[in-house]
Write an enzyme that holds these catalytic residues in place. Structure first.
Site, PDB file in Angstrom:
ATOM      1  N   THR A 133      20.467  -4.249  14.675  1.00  0.00           N
ATOM      2  CA  THR A 133      19.421  -3.815  15.714  1.00  0.00           C
ATOM      3  C   THR A 133      20.295  -3.923  17.123  1.00  0.00           C
ATOM      4  OG1 THR A 133      17.718  -4.526  17.055  1.00  0.00           O
ATOM      5  CG2 THR A 133      18.807  -6.408  16.032  1.00  0.00           C
ATOM      6  N   ASP A 134      19.732  -3.018  17.904  1.00  0.00           N
ATOM      7  CA  ASP A 134      20.496  -3.151  19.218  1.00  0.00           C
ATOM      8  C   ASP A 134      20.127  -4.459  19.984  1.00  0.00           C
ATOM      9  OD1 ASP A 134      17.783  -2.331  19.720  1.00  0.00           O
ATOM     10  OD2 ASP A 134      18.190  -0.915  21.047  1.00  0.00           O
ATOM     11  N   TYR A 159      14.595 -13.808  16.941  1.00  0.00           N
ATOM     12  CA  TYR A 159      14.855 -12.674  16.175  1.00  0.00           C
ATOM     13  C   TYR A 159      15.963 -12.210  16.467  1.00  0.00           C
ATOM     14  CZ  TYR A 159      14.899  -7.982  14.952  1.00  0.00           C
ATOM     15  OH  TYR A 159      15.616  -6.621  14.158  1.00  0.00           O
ATOM     16  N   LYS A 163      19.666 -12.328  14.074  1.00  0.00           N
ATOM     17  CA  LYS A 163      19.952 -11.030  13.678  1.00  0.00           C
ATOM     18  C   LYS A 163      21.580 -10.933  13.848  1.00  0.00           C
ATOM     19  CE  LYS A 163      18.798  -7.734  11.919  1.00  0.00           C
ATOM     20  NZ  LYS A 163      18.668  -7.498  10.488  1.00  0.00           N
TER      21      LYS A 163
END
Ligand code: NAD
Ligand code: DAU
Length: 377
Positions: A133-134, A159, A163
């Site tokens: 994810t960014d 989160y 990641k």
């Protein structure tokens, strides 16, 4: 040849599996734990399709992954499996550490052992593609350049931190052990089968139900939005042509404040399913307390994947959001099953009462039911 997809019953994973099998006959082994976010109904159109084999289990179950790798000898593993919702990570970070960090570690170890023992030609062709994810890059100031692949990691939520940790593990498994990895860091996706606790599907579903549309804070937080099938095509492209060890940012060149997104959804619903009282759905917008530590702006510079691999999104935001609203209007049963929780009964309804993790379903012996559930024990 086949591929092993993890998390293929979730939003992006299920779109990926459907897209993959629409374009090729190469089989997919789909390993998914079926958390609240996993929905086998997304894959109902594949029932009876021998190219899709569903396996109920966790990426953290190293023995199960080892068994699947030995049995199917996939040429690639694509890791979509994750806990993915920022709000849930604020309430309960533990599951995010378990799956995103420890699960990715167990998966990497199973894959490393398998890959190292492959004959040289299979080893050279093998790939581990990690979907990320960014959000790992943190929050941008207004006017700051968009995230490139060189942007420092500055995750701000449990989160995104989990990641980021998984991305680092993937990177390290390449540098230390030579595992042939590819990583993609993508912006916000939207489209069919999006679980209605995320912004866009929540707004559609709440609007139609006459409920408030909860906008966090001033609604001026900016995200880059990408139609999910464009994300799927980017992943296919990276798998086919990406350089081992490289990271590719994926985005829609489409930064928008949340409030603009909500206004667009309301305008589409006003056109396609007007309220009985003639008022706009915008009347339902309610500003609520902001998300703690809310990142103000994300923006993806997707020029590397365009320059090196020739990928660009096919949808504009206008075309993608219209398709998305139309999909939700056309699938009230899917929404109702998610809302009632009955989507979680899909496994037992379609594979017999004993079909929980570790159980062999009653229908597994029926050749027509290729979407087999098989166990971790
Ligand atoms: P999702 O929450 O909709 O789906 C996640 C899937 O993973 C579910 O089917 C769930 O059952 C499964 N899963 C969870 N824990 C598991 C485990 N331990 N073992 C096996 N399966 C497990 O998520 P999504 O939105 O489809 O995101 C997929 C991936 O893409 C994630 O890695 C996420 O970080 C990443 N990503 C998402 C977005 C987005 O906008 N949704 C954007 C960029 C990257
Ligand atoms: O940027 C990629 C990320 O996009 C992915 O890595 C995540 O898995 C995915 O969930 C998504 O994260 P966000 O936190 O950006 O998505 P969400 O849909 O939860 O929220 C989008 C924006 O809308 C965010 O700024 C918070 C805001 N929001 C969200 C909800 C659910 C609201 O204002 N109201 C809401 O009710």
């Amino acid at each position: 040849m086949s591929i092993l997809v993890t998390g293929g019953a979730g939003f992006i994973g299920s779109n990926f599996v459907l897209d993959w099998l629409a374009q090729t006959d190469e089989p997919v082994i789909n390993l998914d734990l079926l958390t609240y976010a996993g929905n086998l109904e997304n894959l109902a159109s594949l029932e009876g399709d021998a190219r899709h084999r569903f396996v109920h289990g966790s990426i953290a179950d190293r023995a199960l992954v080892q068994r699947l790798l030995a049995e199917h000898r996939p040429r690639a593993v694509l890791n979509f499996a994750a806990e993915s919702h920022v709000d849930r990570s604020l309430h309960g970070p533990g599951a995010f550490i378990q799956t995103n960090v420890l699960g990715t570690y167990e998966l990497l170890e199973a894959v490393r052992g398998h890959w190292a023992a492959l004959p040289a030609s299979e080893r050279a062709a093998f790939r581990f593609l990690h979907v990320s994810t960014d959000e790992v890059y943190g929050s941008l100031k207004p006017g700051a350049p968009a995230f490139t692949e060189q942007h420092p990691y500055q995750p701000n939520s449990p989160y995104s931190a989990s990641k980021a940790a998984s991305d680092h593990l993937v990177r390290a498994w390449h540098h230390s052990y030579g595992l042939p990895v590819l990583t993609t860091n993508c912006s916000n996706n939207y489209g069919p089968y999006h679980f209605p606790e995320k912004l866009i599907p929540l707004m559609i579903v709440n609007a139609l139900a006459g409920k408030p549309l909860p906008v966090y804070g001033d609604g001026q937080q900016i995200r880059d939005w990408l139609y999910v099938q464009d994300h799927c095509s980017a992943i296919r492209r990276v798998l086919a042509a990406g350089q081992v060890g490289e990271v590719y940012n994926v985005g829609g060149w489409n930064e928008k404040p949340n409030l603009d997104i909500v206004h667009t959804v309301c305008a589409l619903l006003d056109e396609l399913r007007p309220r009985a009282d003639g008022h706009s759905y915008k009347a339902q917008i309610t500003h609520v307390q902001d998300r703690p530590g809310h990142d103000r702006r994300y923006a993806i510079d997707a020029s590397k994947i365009e320059r090196e691999l020739g990928w660009r999104p096919a949808e504009t935001f206008e075309s993608g959001i219209r398709k998305t609203v139309q999909w939700y209007l056309a699938h009230p049963d899917w929404v109702a099953h998610v809302q009632s929780g009955s989507y979680r009964e899909w496994l037992s309804q379609h594979y017999g009462d004993g079909a929980t993790a570790g159980a062999t379903p009653a229908t597994a012996a029926t050749p027509a039911t290729a979407m087999q559930a098989q166990g971790s024990t």
